[in-house]
Design a protein around this motif. Sequence first.
Motif, PDB file in Angstrom:
ATOM      1  N   PRO A   1       2.273  -3.042  -4.701  1.00 25.36           N
ATOM      2  CA  PRO A   1       3.101  -2.135  -5.511  1.00 25.36           C
ATOM      3  C   PRO A   1       3.385  -2.753  -6.887  1.00 25.36           C
ATOM      4  O   PRO A   1       3.634  -3.953  -7.004  1.00 25.36           O
TER       5      PRO A   1
ATOM      6  N   HIS B   1      -3.792  -1.075  -7.070  1.00 23.69           N
ATOM      7  CA  HIS B   1      -3.681  -0.289  -5.838  1.00 23.69           C
ATOM      8  C   HIS B   1      -4.836   0.693  -5.777  1.00 23.69           C
ATOM      9  O   HIS B   1      -5.541   0.873  -6.752  1.00 23.69           O
TER      10      HIS B   1
ATOM     11  N   TYR C   1      -2.845  -0.782  -0.099  1.00 22.87           N
ATOM     12  CA  TYR C   1      -2.703  -2.134  -0.612  1.00 22.87           C
ATOM     13  C   TYR C   1      -3.429  -3.105   0.309  1.00 22.87           C
ATOM     14  O   TYR C   1      -3.645  -2.818   1.491  1.00 22.87           O
TER      15      TYR C   1
ATOM     16  N   TRP D   1      -2.468  -2.146   4.087  1.00 26.23           N
ATOM     17  CA  TRP D   1      -1.366  -1.262   4.488  1.00 26.23           C
ATOM     18  C   TRP D   1      -1.244  -0.108   3.509  1.00 26.23           C
ATOM     19  O   TRP D   1      -1.771  -0.150   2.410  1.00 26.23           O
ATOM     20  N   SER D   2      -0.547   0.912   3.948  1.00 28.64           N
ATOM     21  CA  SER D   2      -0.338   2.101   3.136  1.00 28.64           C
ATOM     22  C   SER D   2       1.014   2.694   3.465  1.00 28.64           C
ATOM     23  O   SER D   2       1.471   2.589   4.609  1.00 28.64           O
ATOM     24  N   ARG D   3       1.629   3.303   2.485  1.00 34.85           N
ATOM     25  CA  ARG D   3       2.883   4.018   2.733  1.00 34.85           C
ATOM     26  C   ARG D   3       2.558   5.402   3.278  1.00 34.85           C
ATOM     27  O   ARG D   3       1.551   5.996   2.890  1.00 34.85           O
ATOM     28  N   PRO D   4       3.426   5.967   4.108  1.00 36.99           N
ATOM     29  CA  PRO D   4       3.216   7.362   4.543  1.00 36.99           C
ATOM     30  C   PRO D   4       3.262   8.293   3.328  1.00 36.99           C
ATOM     31  O   PRO D   4       4.030   8.077   2.397  1.00 36.99           O
ATOM     32  N   THR D   5       2.411   9.295   3.342  1.00 36.84           N
ATOM     33  CA  THR D   5       2.386  10.284   2.275  1.00 36.84           C
ATOM     34  C   THR D   5       3.410  11.365   2.567  1.00 36.84           C
ATOM     35  O   THR D   5       3.486  11.874   3.686  1.00 36.84           O
TER      36      THR D   5
END
Length: 85
Positions: A81, A85, A26, A12-16
């Motif tokens: 997190p 990462h 991650y 998964w990834s957070r929005p930039t």
Amino acid sequence: PRGGGLQIERPWSRPTAPGVSVGVGYMVITNGGKADALVAASTPAAERVEIHFSRMDGGVMRMRRMERVELPAGQAVKFEPGGLH
């Protein structure tokens, strides 16, 4: 996805944020085979990929580039997190 004895789970990834040129990803890598190591990564979504480890040091989050991440036999390595990462 699997590669040899390695299995990648829960990527998964957070929005930039707008105007930010770097992202973060991650996952969990489980090694069901012999001891191995992650020495490089790539994705068509980015010009380059770097592996880092973050930790709190005196109230300041510090990030260190990793040239190699050990993947011990029979164990899972978490990219999350506040850590790898």
